[in-house]
Design an enzyme around this catalytic site. Sequence first.
Site, PDB file in Angstrom:
ATOM      1  N   ARG A 178       8.467  -9.059   9.550  1.00  0.00           N
ATOM      2  CA  ARG A 178       7.840  -9.738   8.421  1.00  0.00           C
ATOM      3  C   ARG A 178       8.698 -10.818   7.977  1.00  0.00           C
ATOM      4  O   ARG A 178       9.644 -10.895   8.257  1.00  0.00           O
ATOM      5  CB  ARG A 178       7.483  -8.721   6.915  1.00  0.00           C
ATOM      6  CG  ARG A 178       8.887  -8.350   6.550  1.00  0.00           C
ATOM      7  CD  ARG A 178       8.998  -6.974   5.947  1.00  0.00           C
ATOM      8  NE  ARG A 178       8.641  -5.882   6.910  1.00  0.00           N
ATOM      9  CZ  ARG A 178       8.834  -4.724   6.621  1.00  0.00           C
ATOM     10  NH1 ARG A 178       9.574  -4.292   5.575  1.00  0.00           N
ATOM     11  NH2 ARG A 178       8.781  -3.673   7.604  1.00  0.00           N
ATOM     12  N   ARG A 232       3.257 -13.184   4.645  1.00  0.00           N
ATOM     13  CA  ARG A 232       3.565 -11.783   4.903  1.00  0.00           C
ATOM     14  C   ARG A 232       2.064 -11.163   5.355  1.00  0.00           C
ATOM     15  O   ARG A 232       1.043 -11.303   4.854  1.00  0.00           O
ATOM     16  CB  ARG A 232       3.997 -11.121   3.895  1.00  0.00           C
ATOM     17  CG  ARG A 232       3.853  -9.652   3.864  1.00  0.00           C
ATOM     18  CD  ARG A 232       5.120  -9.003   4.333  1.00  0.00           C
ATOM     19  NE  ARG A 232       4.877  -7.425   4.623  1.00  0.00           N
ATOM     20  CZ  ARG A 232       5.621  -6.794   3.965  1.00  0.00           C
ATOM     21  NH1 ARG A 232       6.195  -6.963   2.800  1.00  0.00           N
ATOM     22  NH2 ARG A 232       5.491  -5.392   4.201  1.00  0.00           N
ATOM     23  N   ASP A 262       9.730  -9.586   2.549  1.00  0.00           N
ATOM     24  CA  ASP A 262       9.394  -8.462   1.840  1.00  0.00           C
ATOM     25  C   ASP A 262      10.117  -8.179   0.436  1.00  0.00           C
ATOM     26  O   ASP A 262      11.402  -8.616   0.460  1.00  0.00           O
ATOM     27  CB  ASP A 262       9.817  -7.196   2.679  1.00  0.00           C
ATOM     28  CG  ASP A 262       9.352  -5.550   2.224  1.00  0.00           C
ATOM     29  OD1 ASP A 262       8.472  -5.876   1.443  1.00  0.00           O
ATOM     30  OD2 ASP A 262       9.910  -4.873   2.841  1.00  0.00           O
ATOM     31  N   ASP A 315      10.685  -5.799  -2.750  1.00  0.00           N
ATOM     32  CA  ASP A 315      10.265  -4.540  -3.411  1.00  0.00           C
ATOM     33  C   ASP A 315      10.946  -4.252  -4.638  1.00  0.00           C
ATOM     34  O   ASP A 315      12.346  -4.490  -4.690  1.00  0.00           O
ATOM     35  CB  ASP A 315      10.950  -3.450  -2.304  1.00  0.00           C
ATOM     36  CG  ASP A 315      10.051  -3.323  -1.160  1.00  0.00           C
ATOM     37  OD1 ASP A 315       8.929  -3.486  -1.263  1.00  0.00           O
ATOM     38  OD2 ASP A 315      10.534  -3.078  -0.192  1.00  0.00           O
TER      39      ASP A 315
END
Length: 170
Positions: free
Chosen positions: A94, A85, A97, A99
């Site tokens: 990317r 990343r 990711d 989150d």
Amino acid sequence: MNRETRAFIAIGSNIEPERHIALGLEALNGIESTRLGAVSSWYRTHPWGLEAQAEFINLVVEVRTRLTPSVLLDATQRIETRLGRVRAQVNGPRTLDLDILLYGERIEDTAELRLPHPGLLLRDFMLIPLVEIAPEIVHPERGRPIAGLTDEILYRQIIERIPDRDQVRG
């Protein structure tokens, strides 16, 4: 922290997504004091923020962890970095990711981490997969089950639910 907490992590990729998501899932399962739980369907989605890039694959996973939110965040960011990343462009392409969407019923707002994730109720590619695997979860700030909050989604980027992950090509 001794008590296990149920947390949910959104996963996204648009650079060799099948490969990076598989590696990401394996890495999440290897985080100390954390075990992977339910995994949502995979969704093909339009990019958010910066539209001139490849489509994404997004999903949400449940983890059960004994880590604090900040230690879990550090672990997910190390995975992102290990898998290539690069944060060169906001909302840009990317490899992976990760989150943290929810961490139990925790509400937190620091420079490093906001819980619940501020995009959760705005973006269908976060909320729809979460509802798929945990419709009973109550949103900590709204006090209502997340399954009843899908009408509040502002950004609809899901193109399709991928019925067979083997059809995904990065």
